[in-house]
Design an enzyme around this catalytic site. Structure first.
Site, PDB file in Angstrom:
ATOM      1  N   GLY B  90       1.279  -1.053  -0.407  1.00 10.49           N
ATOM      2  CA  GLY B  90      -0.119  -0.164  -0.284  1.00 10.49           C
ATOM      3  C   GLY B  90       0.568   1.478   0.076  1.00 10.49           C
ATOM      4  O   GLY B  90       2.076   1.178  -0.950  1.00 10.49           O
ATOM      5  N   SER B 122       6.312  -5.388  -0.925  1.00 12.65           N
ATOM      6  CA  SER B 122       6.112  -4.057  -1.188  1.00 12.65           C
ATOM      7  C   SER B 122       6.298  -3.571  -0.316  1.00 12.65           C
ATOM      8  O   SER B 122       7.377  -2.509   0.557  1.00 12.65           O
ATOM      9  CB  SER B 122       4.898  -3.920  -1.536  1.00 12.65           C
ATOM     10  OG  SER B 122       4.644  -2.319  -2.626  1.00 12.65           O
ATOM     11  N   ALA B 123       5.289  -1.898   0.327  1.00 12.11           N
ATOM     12  CA  ALA B 123       5.573  -1.407   1.622  1.00 12.11           C
ATOM     13  C   ALA B 123       5.954  -2.773   2.543  1.00 12.11           C
ATOM     14  O   ALA B 123       7.154  -1.679   4.082  1.00 12.11           O
ATOM     15  CB  ALA B 123       4.239  -0.708   1.552  1.00 12.11           C
ATOM     16  N   HIS B 159       9.358  -3.088  -6.301  1.00 15.76           N
ATOM     17  CA  HIS B 159       8.503  -2.326  -7.208  1.00 15.76           C
ATOM     18  C   HIS B 159       9.926  -2.015  -8.774  1.00 15.76           C
ATOM     19  O   HIS B 159       9.825  -0.938  -9.657  1.00 15.76           O
ATOM     20  CB  HIS B 159       7.655  -1.734  -7.253  1.00 15.76           C
ATOM     21  CG  HIS B 159       6.567  -2.188  -6.580  1.00 15.76           C
ATOM     22  ND1 HIS B 159       5.617  -2.991  -7.332  1.00 15.76           N
ATOM     23  CD2 HIS B 159       6.264  -2.014  -5.374  1.00 15.76           C
ATOM     24  CE1 HIS B 159       4.639  -2.966  -6.274  1.00 15.76           C
ATOM     25  NE2 HIS B 159       5.070  -2.832  -5.502  1.00 15.76           N
ATOM     26  N   GLU B 194      10.039  -6.799  -9.888  1.00 13.91           N
ATOM     27  CA  GLU B 194       8.566  -7.463  -8.931  1.00 13.91           C
ATOM     28  C   GLU B 194       9.017  -8.731  -9.740  1.00 13.91           C
ATOM     29  O   GLU B 194       8.391  -9.354 -11.092  1.00 13.91           O
ATOM     30  CB  GLU B 194       7.289  -6.689 -10.290  1.00 13.91           C
ATOM     31  CG  GLU B 194       7.176  -5.534  -9.354  1.00 13.91           C
ATOM     32  CD  GLU B 194       6.349  -5.170 -10.824  1.00 13.91           C
ATOM     33  OE1 GLU B 194       5.917  -5.688 -11.325  1.00 13.91           O
ATOM     34  OE2 GLU B 194       5.688  -4.094  -9.997  1.00 13.91           O
TER      35      GLU B 194
END
Lengths: 235, 235
Positions: B90, B122-123, B159, B194
């Site tokens: 997020g 990710s985050a 990413h 990714e």
């Protein structure tokens, strides 16, 4: 009278530094002899002197001299005494951190609100908004606050980029990011595409350049506005 | 023994949520009955409950139950008592601000350093690094610090995106942004594409997935490493 040019970018693809804006700048800075340049956002690998020299060469084309703020003992008094001010692009976090460190925030607000013409490009435009919450930059330094100069009643998203069709990358689009901003903040965001700028004259804010801009208001679907639209009602 | 999976993304293009990682997760979480999910980074328009439900459905496929940290009175004790932990993606600024607000930073460090298996995507991977200075996210909230969990001795750029050939957009490439980070910071950055992840087992940090990763060290040209390379020497 408050006068600002808030440009998405310094440079459009295939053209020199500030080239697409030079005709505009000739008129905008017509009463200024010397422009005070703020190179604090400097892109990596470039000194304040080198960055100032690059800006100087562009302003020479319209017969203006330019001096870097880092050449003064007091940045705040350099701002107070400036004929006109230009803040270049680079990294918005670095720029804002340096403005706080050098006590420039109030000096800039006072000078610009009392009529010193101000040009910002990219990071130099981001700081004209209420906060830097909508910068695209990487947060490579931690500024003491995200609050910016609040010279316009909304936030700017420079280098606004439309979603890339059929993109397989899973990172968020710019539109998604700005919508997420509105999960935590209520003020509008102006997505300025490269080649667009806002012209602020006293209480009027006008979209200029050939492109449309994308407007993000809290709890509304984003929408496009044409060049020539006034935007001061957004707040 | 410290055990982490630090993944670039939750989802690869054309595949379901966490799908490409499920075989790995089955082994990684084999001794865990229930996974504690941290939905604090939640993407816009999604509640903590909805986000937790999405993660729950993925973990059901490997017969694990999952509970959201927001369902507990004390987030810190939920972490202390967890069998295993998963922090979803997020916005990294939102995530880190919530972790500070809910007193989770030290609790996470202690739990993970003493063996609670941790998955981040990710985050949730960004916060495993020393700081969040190399997130790609928009700074939509102001966290009290950019310091993160420091579970690995470098920063993560999830990413990770290669420069797009012949791009006419003037915004910086990811590589340029990370180079600019090194104008102000000296620790290494791992650009995780990714589909890549880091597997941390005690003192060993291994690049996994099929892709190469891009390594950015201070004062060095960036370089590629193959899947299967160990990275614990980077610090």
């Amino acid at each position: 009278m408050k006068q600002l040019l808030i440009a998405s970018t310094s440079t459009i693809h295939g053209s020199g530094y500030l080239e697409y804006l030079l005709d505009e700048l000739r008129v905008f800075f017509k009463d200024c002899q010397t422009i005070l340049f703020i190179p604090y956002a400097r892109p990596g690998g470039v000194t304040h002197d080198e960055y100032t020299q690059k800006a100087r060469e562009a302003f020479q084309k319209i017969n203006k001299s330019l001096v870097g703020i880092h050449e003064f003992e007091s940045a705040a008094s350099a701002i107070q005494q400036a004929d006109g001010i230009f803040t270049g692009g680079g990294n918005t976090f670095v720029l804002l951190a340096q403005l706080y460190k050098n006590n420039c925030i109030e000096a800039l607000q006072e000078a610009i609100n009392t009529g010193t013409p101000y040009l910002g490009t990219s990071a130099g435009s981001n700081i004209c908004g209420l906060t830097i919450n909508t910068t695209n930059d990487m947060p490579i330094v931690y500024p003491p606050s995200f609050r910016a100069l609040a010279l316009v009643p909304f936030n700017i998203n420079p280098h606004y980029l439309d979603p890339i069709p059929n993109n397989t990358h899973m990172g968020e689009t710019r539109e998604t990011r700005i919508k997420e901003f509105h999960a935590y903040n209520t003020f509008p965001v102006i997505g300025l595409r490269e080649g667009s700028w806002l012209e602020v004259k006293d209480k009027t804010i006008l979209l200029k350049g050939t492109l449309d801009a994308r407007i993000f208001e809290y709890n509304k679907e984003p929408y496009e506005v044409k060049s020539g639209t006034t935007l001061q009602h957004l707040n």
